[in-house]
Design an enzyme around this catalytic site. Structure first.
Site, PDB file in Angstrom:
ATOM      1  N   THR A 149      40.002  21.312  12.627  1.00 32.98           N
ATOM      2  CA  THR A 149      39.335  22.566  12.973  1.00 32.98           C
ATOM      3  C   THR A 149      38.174  22.854  12.022  1.00 32.98           C
ATOM      4  O   THR A 149      38.321  22.730  10.807  1.00 32.98           O
ATOM      5  CB  THR A 149      40.327  23.742  12.912  1.00 32.98           C
ATOM      6  OG1 THR A 149      41.440  23.462  13.765  1.00 32.98           O
ATOM      7  CG2 THR A 149      39.671  25.038  13.360  1.00 32.98           C
ATOM      8  N   ALA A 150      37.055  23.221  12.582  1.00 34.57           N
ATOM      9  CA  ALA A 150      35.847  23.620  11.841  1.00 34.57           C
ATOM     10  C   ALA A 150      35.090  22.458  11.210  1.00 34.57           C
ATOM     11  O   ALA A 150      34.123  22.687  10.482  1.00 34.57           O
ATOM     12  CB  ALA A 150      36.164  24.671  10.775  1.00 34.57           C
ATOM     13  N   ALA A 151      35.505  21.227  11.507  1.00 40.42           N
ATOM     14  CA  ALA A 151      34.781  20.077  10.929  1.00 40.42           C
ATOM     15  C   ALA A 151      33.324  20.068  11.371  1.00 40.42           C
ATOM     16  O   ALA A 151      32.409  19.928  10.552  1.00 40.42           O
ATOM     17  CB  ALA A 151      35.468  18.780  11.329  1.00 40.42           C
ATOM     18  N   GLY A 152      33.104  20.206  12.675  1.00 39.45           N
ATOM     19  CA  GLY A 152      31.737  20.202  13.184  1.00 39.45           C
ATOM     20  C   GLY A 152      30.934  21.394  12.709  1.00 39.45           C
ATOM     21  O   GLY A 152      29.754  21.271  12.354  1.00 39.45           O
ATOM     22  N   ASP A 153      31.567  22.568  12.684  1.00 38.91           N
ATOM     23  CA  ASP A 153      30.874  23.773  12.231  1.00 38.91           C
ATOM     24  C   ASP A 153      30.445  23.641  10.777  1.00 38.91           C
ATOM     25  O   ASP A 153      29.320  23.993  10.405  1.00 38.91           O
ATOM     26  CB  ASP A 153      31.792  24.986  12.377  1.00 38.91           C
ATOM     27  CG  ASP A 153      32.084  25.321  13.830  1.00 38.91           C
ATOM     28  OD1 ASP A 153      31.231  25.042  14.689  1.00 38.91           O
ATOM     29  OD2 ASP A 153      33.168  25.859  14.113  1.00 38.91           O
ATOM     30  N   ARG A 169      42.107  20.267   4.772  1.00 42.74           N
ATOM     31  CA  ARG A 169      42.816  21.530   4.590  1.00 42.74           C
ATOM     32  C   ARG A 169      43.152  22.151   5.948  1.00 42.74           C
ATOM     33  O   ARG A 169      42.514  21.833   6.957  1.00 42.74           O
ATOM     34  CB  ARG A 169      41.960  22.517   3.791  1.00 42.74           C
ATOM     35  CG  ARG A 169      41.537  22.013   2.428  1.00 42.74           C
ATOM     36  CD  ARG A 169      40.467  22.914   1.835  1.00 42.74           C
ATOM     37  NE  ARG A 169      40.095  22.497   0.480  1.00 42.74           N
ATOM     38  CZ  ARG A 169      39.078  23.009  -0.200  1.00 42.74           C
ATOM     39  NH1 ARG A 169      38.342  23.963   0.327  1.00 42.74           N
ATOM     40  NH2 ARG A 169      38.813  22.577  -1.422  1.00 42.74           N
ATOM     41  N   GLY A 205      43.395  25.207   8.735  1.00 37.85           N
ATOM     42  CA  GLY A 205      42.668  26.406   9.111  1.00 37.85           C
ATOM     43  C   GLY A 205      41.181  26.184   9.272  1.00 37.85           C
ATOM     44  O   GLY A 205      40.671  25.074   9.127  1.00 37.85           O
ATOM     45  N   SER A 222      39.477  26.632   5.088  1.00 38.02           N
ATOM     46  CA  SER A 222      39.281  25.221   4.729  1.00 38.02           C
ATOM     47  C   SER A 222      37.877  24.910   4.228  1.00 38.02           C
ATOM     48  O   SER A 222      37.633  23.827   3.716  1.00 38.02           O
ATOM     49  CB  SER A 222      39.589  24.339   5.949  1.00 38.02           C
ATOM     50  OG  SER A 222      38.604  24.517   6.957  1.00 38.02           O
TER      51      SER A 222
END
Length: 209
Positions: A159-163, A196, A198, A202
């Site tokens: 989650t949120a890797a691309g962001d 991490r 979240g 993260s």
């Protein structure tokens, strides 16, 4: 938000995400202020009219525009003409270009060339494709370049890797890093993010990266 790093000061405006009720009049203040900022970065979690209007104001003020077309949606010629950078992930790029990139045996660079040409034909100056564990692709007037993924011993949550990647890339550029170094900075940022749990919790600090 003002970020100071290595003596450089970057002014960053964060617009509320996932706010489909936002109207152009809600950002009217930005029309006169946009020139004070180093870059405008937007995703497709706002009404398209708001996105296109803000991008047009930024372009007219000489401010670079990063468009992260997530979730994937049709992109108008007007928005493409304003985008300095377009950063889809590999699935969004395939949808928008009408051609997928085969990664069954590494990245098929012929597929990348087809996708890149499809976007260049529509006026995209700089295409950044995030490809998860396969790293990222940067395509533009200087050719096609591959940046490897930074491998972590433990992956907890993607989650949120691309962001985080796109945000870190823009942060690197506005801090004065050359594009290649900004992509490496973004790769390291995304690697820490996926280690991490979240989304917001993260995200790493500049010092950690």
């Amino acid at each position: 938000l003002e970020v100071t790093e290595h003596g450089a000061q970057n002014r960053i405006t964060v617009c509320p995400g996932a706010n489909y009720t936002m109207k152009v009049e809600d950002i009217a203040w930005l029309r006169e202020e946009i020139g004070c900022y180093d870059m405008l970065m937007m995703q497709f979690e706002l009404p398209m009219e708001v996105i296109e209007t803000a991008a047009e104001w930024a372009r007219d003020a000489g401010v670079p525009v990063m468009v992260n077309p997530a979730p994937a949606a049709p992109i108008s010629p007007k928005l493409l003409s304003c985008a300095t950078y377009l950063s889809p992930n590999e699935h969004e790029a395939a949808i928008l270009a009408g051609h997928s990139i085969d990664v069954s045996n590494g990245i098929n660079m012929e597929d990348v060339a087809v996708v890149s040409q499809a976007f260049q034909a529509r006026g995209v100056e700089n295409l950044i494709i995030t490809m998860g564990e396969n790293g990222s692709i940067a395509a533009g007037k200087n050719g096609i370049h591959h940046t490897h993924c930074v491998k972590m011993e433990h992956v907890a949550d993607p989650t949120a890797a691309g962001d985080s990647f796109v945000a870190a890339f823009c942060t690197g550029l506005t801090a004065g890093l050359p594009q290649g170094e900004a992509l490496a900075f973004a790769s390291h940022t995304a690697a820490i993010t996926v280690s991490r749990m979240g989304a917001m919790p993260s995200l790493p600090t500049v010092e950690e990266v």
